[in-house]
Design an enzyme around this catalytic site. Structure first.
Site, PDB file in Angstrom:
ATOM      1  N   CYS A  24       0.919  -1.327  -0.004  1.00 23.39           N
ATOM      2  CA  CYS A  24      -0.046   0.050  -0.275  1.00 23.39           C
ATOM      3  C   CYS A  24       0.728   1.359   0.019  1.00 23.39           C
ATOM      4  O   CYS A  24       0.423   2.159  -0.792  1.00 23.39           O
ATOM      5  CB  CYS A  24      -1.086  -0.053   1.316  1.00 23.39           C
ATOM      6  SG  CYS A  24      -0.331  -0.518   2.854  1.00 23.39           S
ATOM      7  N   HIS A  83      -0.720   6.867   5.590  1.00 26.22           N
ATOM      8  CA  HIS A  83       0.273   5.711   5.603  1.00 26.22           C
ATOM      9  C   HIS A  83       1.573   6.319   4.679  1.00 26.22           C
ATOM     10  O   HIS A  83       2.081   5.406   4.076  1.00 26.22           O
ATOM     11  CB  HIS A  83      -0.377   4.747   4.974  1.00 26.22           C
ATOM     12  CG  HIS A  83       0.254   3.442   5.494  1.00 26.22           C
ATOM     13  ND1 HIS A  83       0.436   2.322   4.764  1.00 26.22           N
ATOM     14  CD2 HIS A  83       1.209   3.163   6.536  1.00 26.22           C
ATOM     15  CE1 HIS A  83       1.006   1.231   5.655  1.00 26.22           C
ATOM     16  NE2 HIS A  83       1.587   1.863   6.573  1.00 26.22           N
TER      17      HIS A  83
END
Length: 215
Positions: A24, A83
């Site tokens: 990700c 993130h």
């Protein structure tokens, strides 16, 4: 089923030639910068810094899409999962150079980490500040909270900046571990996979091939 997202996509442009990485953080770095994830400095999930050039885990090699659009007069908004900051950069006293507002976004509401509970998030961030919540209300669900914040941002701009275009980056957290849904959503899908894995896989493959033929 995502009828609302489908309706939005049906009225706009759909970019289909984006090459995702298996992880990700690298994928998000490429999406944010438009360059290869190694060149962006994210060769792995952003939780460490071994000191190598392609593992620096910090933005700044090139401008983000938010920085480019803000320079062109856009209002830039982000809701959801970031993130792209290392764990050492997520605390209240950490440097914020790798947070959304330091990388082109005017507003941010969501999580800096890779995942969190959908019913009891361990840390929410609003702007450049950690939001301290002693207890979430009964029935709280992070997707609903993120959606409300996104709508609030758009309403604020509709009132005060109607002439400015906006860029809203909405990165849902619910599609990542832990996969948690509301009881009503779980009930609405009960029995959907009763036909078994093999049948479900073949049906999805058939639908994907049909979409490719139509495109």
């Amino acid at each position: 089923p995502t009828p609302n997202l489908d309706a939005i996509a049906g009225k706009g442009l759909r970019f289909t030639n984006f090459h995702a990485t298996p992880l990700c953080s690298p994928t998000r770095a490429s999406l944010m910068t438009g360059i290869d994830h190694h060149l962006a400095g994210y060769s792995d999930v952003v939780h460490f810094d071994p000191g190598y050039p392609n593992y620096r885990m910090e933005l700044g090699v090139g401008p983000t899409i938010a920085e480019r659009l803000r320079d062109e007069g856009y209002s830039t908004l982000m809701v959801g999962k970031w993130h792209l900051a290392r764990e050492a950069q997520m605390s209240a006293d950490a440097p914020r150079r790798n947070w959304p507002l330091q990388n082109g976004f005017d507003e941010f509401y969501g999580i800096l980490d890779g995942f969190t509970s959908q019913h009891d998030p361990h840390q929410l961030v609003e702007g450049n500040s950690i939001k301290h919540v002693d207890e979430f209300p009964e029935g709280y669900y992070l997707t609903d909270d993120l959606t409300d914040q996104a709508l609030r941002m758009l309403r604020d701009r509709h009132v005060g900046e109607q002439s400015r275009p906006f860029f809203l980056y909405f990165a849902h957290a619910a599609v990542h571990f832990p996969l948690e849904a509301t009881e009503s959503d779980l009930e609405s899908h009960r029995g959907r996979y009763a036909m078994g894995w093999d049948r479900a896989r073949l049906d999805r493959l058939r639908r994907n091939l049909e979409r490719l033929r139509l495109s």
